[in-house]
Design a protein around this motif. Structure first.
Motif, PDB file in Angstrom:
ATOM      1  N   LEU A   8       0.836  -1.186   0.117  1.00  0.00           N
ATOM      2  CA  LEU A   8      -0.030  -0.010  -0.129  1.00  0.00           C
ATOM      3  C   LEU A   8       0.887   1.324   0.075  1.00  0.00           C
ATOM      4  N   ALA A   9       1.776   1.165   0.738  1.00  0.00           N
ATOM      5  CA  ALA A   9       2.778   2.539   0.911  1.00  0.00           C
ATOM      6  C   ALA A   9       3.499   2.512  -0.533  1.00  0.00           C
ATOM      7  N   SER A  10       3.978   1.513  -1.114  1.00  0.00           N
ATOM      8  CA  SER A  10       4.433   1.628  -2.549  1.00  0.00           C
ATOM      9  C   SER A  10       3.378   2.426  -3.569  1.00  0.00           C
ATOM     10  N   LEU A  11       2.429   1.637  -3.348  1.00  0.00           N
ATOM     11  CA  LEU A  11       1.097   2.163  -4.225  1.00  0.00           C
ATOM     12  C   LEU A  11       1.123   3.515  -4.091  1.00  0.00           C
ATOM     13  N   VAL A  12       0.647   3.943  -2.850  1.00  0.00           N
ATOM     14  CA  VAL A  12       0.352   5.303  -2.657  1.00  0.00           C
ATOM     15  C   VAL A  12       1.588   6.326  -3.128  1.00  0.00           C
ATOM     16  N   ALA A  76     -11.152  12.845  -4.948  1.00  0.00           N
ATOM     17  CA  ALA A  76     -11.097  13.794  -3.840  1.00  0.00           C
ATOM     18  C   ALA A  76     -11.855  13.266  -2.450  1.00  0.00           C
ATOM     19  N   ALA A  77     -12.974  12.723  -2.911  1.00  0.00           N
ATOM     20  CA  ALA A  77     -13.735  12.020  -1.672  1.00  0.00           C
ATOM     21  C   ALA A  77     -13.013  11.304  -0.752  1.00  0.00           C
ATOM     22  N   ASN A  78     -12.394  10.441  -1.409  1.00  0.00           N
ATOM     23  CA  ASN A  78     -11.674   9.525  -1.055  1.00  0.00           C
ATOM     24  C   ASN A  78     -10.187   9.861  -0.115  1.00  0.00           C
ATOM     25  N   ALA A  79      -9.702  10.707  -0.871  1.00  0.00           N
ATOM     26  CA  ALA A  79      -8.530  11.507  -0.344  1.00  0.00           C
ATOM     27  C   ALA A  79      -9.006  12.103   1.219  1.00  0.00           C
ATOM     28  N   ALA A  80      -9.987  12.811   1.090  1.00  0.00           N
ATOM     29  CA  ALA A  80     -10.386  13.447   2.388  1.00  0.00           C
ATOM     30  C   ALA A  80     -10.895  12.475   3.411  1.00  0.00           C
ATOM     31  N   ALA A  81     -11.483  11.442   2.940  1.00  0.00           N
ATOM     32  CA  ALA A  81     -11.964  10.215   4.001  1.00  0.00           C
ATOM     33  C   ALA A  81     -10.938   9.311   4.386  1.00  0.00           C
ATOM     34  N   PHE A  82      -9.731   9.110   3.423  1.00  0.00           N
ATOM     35  CA  PHE A  82      -8.838   8.401   4.047  1.00  0.00           C
ATOM     36  C   PHE A  82      -7.525   8.935   3.814  1.00  0.00           C
ATOM     37  N   PRO A  83      -7.061   9.776   4.638  1.00  0.00           N
ATOM     38  CA  PRO A  83      -5.740  10.597   4.536  1.00  0.00           C
ATOM     39  C   PRO A  83      -4.543   9.821   5.001  1.00  0.00           C
ATOM     40  N   GLN A  84      -4.682   8.845   5.632  1.00  0.00           N
ATOM     41  CA  GLN A  84      -3.320   7.835   6.075  1.00  0.00           C
ATOM     42  C   GLN A  84      -3.083   6.762   5.350  1.00  0.00           C
ATOM     43  N   VAL A  85      -3.723   6.511   4.143  1.00  0.00           N
ATOM     44  CA  VAL A  85      -3.391   5.246   3.393  1.00  0.00           C
ATOM     45  C   VAL A  85      -1.879   5.170   3.244  1.00  0.00           C
ATOM     46  N   GLY A  86      -1.581   3.776   3.412  1.00  0.00           N
ATOM     47  CA  GLY A  86       0.146   3.452   3.357  1.00  0.00           C
ATOM     48  C   GLY A  86       0.654   4.097   4.403  1.00  0.00           C
ATOM     49  N   GLY A  89      -3.101   4.180   8.071  1.00  0.00           N
ATOM     50  CA  GLY A  89      -4.418   4.434   8.522  1.00  0.00           C
ATOM     51  C   GLY A  89      -5.436   3.523   7.585  1.00  0.00           C
ATOM     52  N   ALA A  90      -6.705   3.996   7.658  1.00  0.00           N
ATOM     53  CA  ALA A  90      -7.654   3.121   7.046  1.00  0.00           C
ATOM     54  C   ALA A  90      -7.717   3.275   5.658  1.00  0.00           C
ATOM     55  N   VAL A  91      -7.991   2.249   4.926  1.00  0.00           N
ATOM     56  CA  VAL A  91      -8.027   2.205   3.164  1.00  0.00           C
ATOM     57  C   VAL A  91      -9.485   1.765   2.788  1.00  0.00           C
ATOM     58  N   PRO A  92      -9.813   2.567   1.942  1.00  0.00           N
ATOM     59  CA  PRO A  92     -11.134   2.497   1.124  1.00  0.00           C
ATOM     60  C   PRO A  92     -11.187   0.838   0.678  1.00  0.00           C
ATOM     61  N   GLY A  93     -12.374   0.304   1.251  1.00  0.00           N
ATOM     62  CA  GLY A  93     -12.763  -0.894   1.000  1.00  0.00           C
ATOM     63  C   GLY A  93     -11.935  -2.084   1.678  1.00  0.00           C
ATOM     64  N   MET A  94     -11.094  -1.804   2.339  1.00  0.00           N
ATOM     65  CA  MET A  94     -10.165  -2.930   3.082  1.00  0.00           C
ATOM     66  C   MET A  94     -10.213  -2.808   4.596  1.00  0.00           C
TER      67      MET A  94
END
Length: 208
Positions: A8-12, A76-86, A89-94
């Motif tokens: 996830l960190a590499s993807l982000v 944009a909606a997901n960036a605001a809702a999930f700011p700590q992906v990678g 933090g929480a990841v959309p759908g996972m």
């Protein structure tokens, strides 16, 4: 950091800096690739295909940044809702710190898995390439048998190698036909890419 978190960190990092993303994880299964593609599509990218690279046919999965307004609104909606992906933090759908889909995302990830598998099988089962390899290998072994006199060893190879290639092609074709029926039933549309290969496009757009 778990393997899922590293992926996830590499993807982000790629999503933040590139318009074209390449996922290469030789030991990942298709479900993990599909989960990563799902996450990328939540942030404004779209899946475009695969390649099998090198002697060991390592799977490379490709995405590009979508220019569609609905995709950017979703991003944009997901960036605001999930700011700590990678970053833990929480990841959309996972589920947290994993590439295991939550129930709501499971059908989309399953469909992505099938699409990626179909594209990988198409890439692996190029009919022209397999026929050329099979016939070429048969002719080569036959010539070697004539030149060396090792008929007992080389003549069986001249027969079995093309037979194996053509058998592999038939099996691949049958499996792709079964998968194509499943994708069609799921609402995907068959298309031809620039190389003339059949692919399936999933129904879009997704809601933001």
């Amino acid at each position: 950091m778990s393997q899922a978190e590293r992926h996830l960190a590499s993807l982000v990092r790629q999503l933040a800096n590139q318009d074209r993303v390449e996922l290469v994880h030789p030991f990942s299964d298709l479900k993990s690739f599909a989960a990563l593609v799902y996450v990328a599509e939540c942030f404004g990218f779209r899946y475009v295909g695969v390649r099998l690279v090198g002697r060991h046919k390592v799977l490379h999965v490709y995405l590009v940044r979508s220019g569609e307004a609905w995709a950017q609104q979703r991003a944009a909606a997901n960036a605001a809702a999930f700011p700590q992906v990678g970053a833990g933090g929480a990841v959309p759908g996972m589920h947290l710190n994993s590439l295991t889909p939550v129930p709501e995302a499971q059908p989309d990830v399953d469909l992505l898995t099938k699409v990626i598998r179909y594209d990988a099988m198409t890439e692996a089962g190029n009919p022209v390439q397999l026929r050329t390899i099979g016939v070429g290998a048969g002719v080569l072994f036959l010539l070697l048998a004539v030149l060396t006199g090792l008929y007992a060893v080389l003549l069986p190879l001249a027969v079995l190698t093309p037979a194996f290639m053509f058998g592999s092609l038939r099996v691949n074709t049958a499996r792709r036909a079964k998968l194509a029926a499943q994708l069609t039933a799921a609402g995907c549309t068959p298309v031809r890419d620039e190389a003339g290969r059949e692919r399936f496009v999933r129904p879009v757009p997704y809601p933001a």
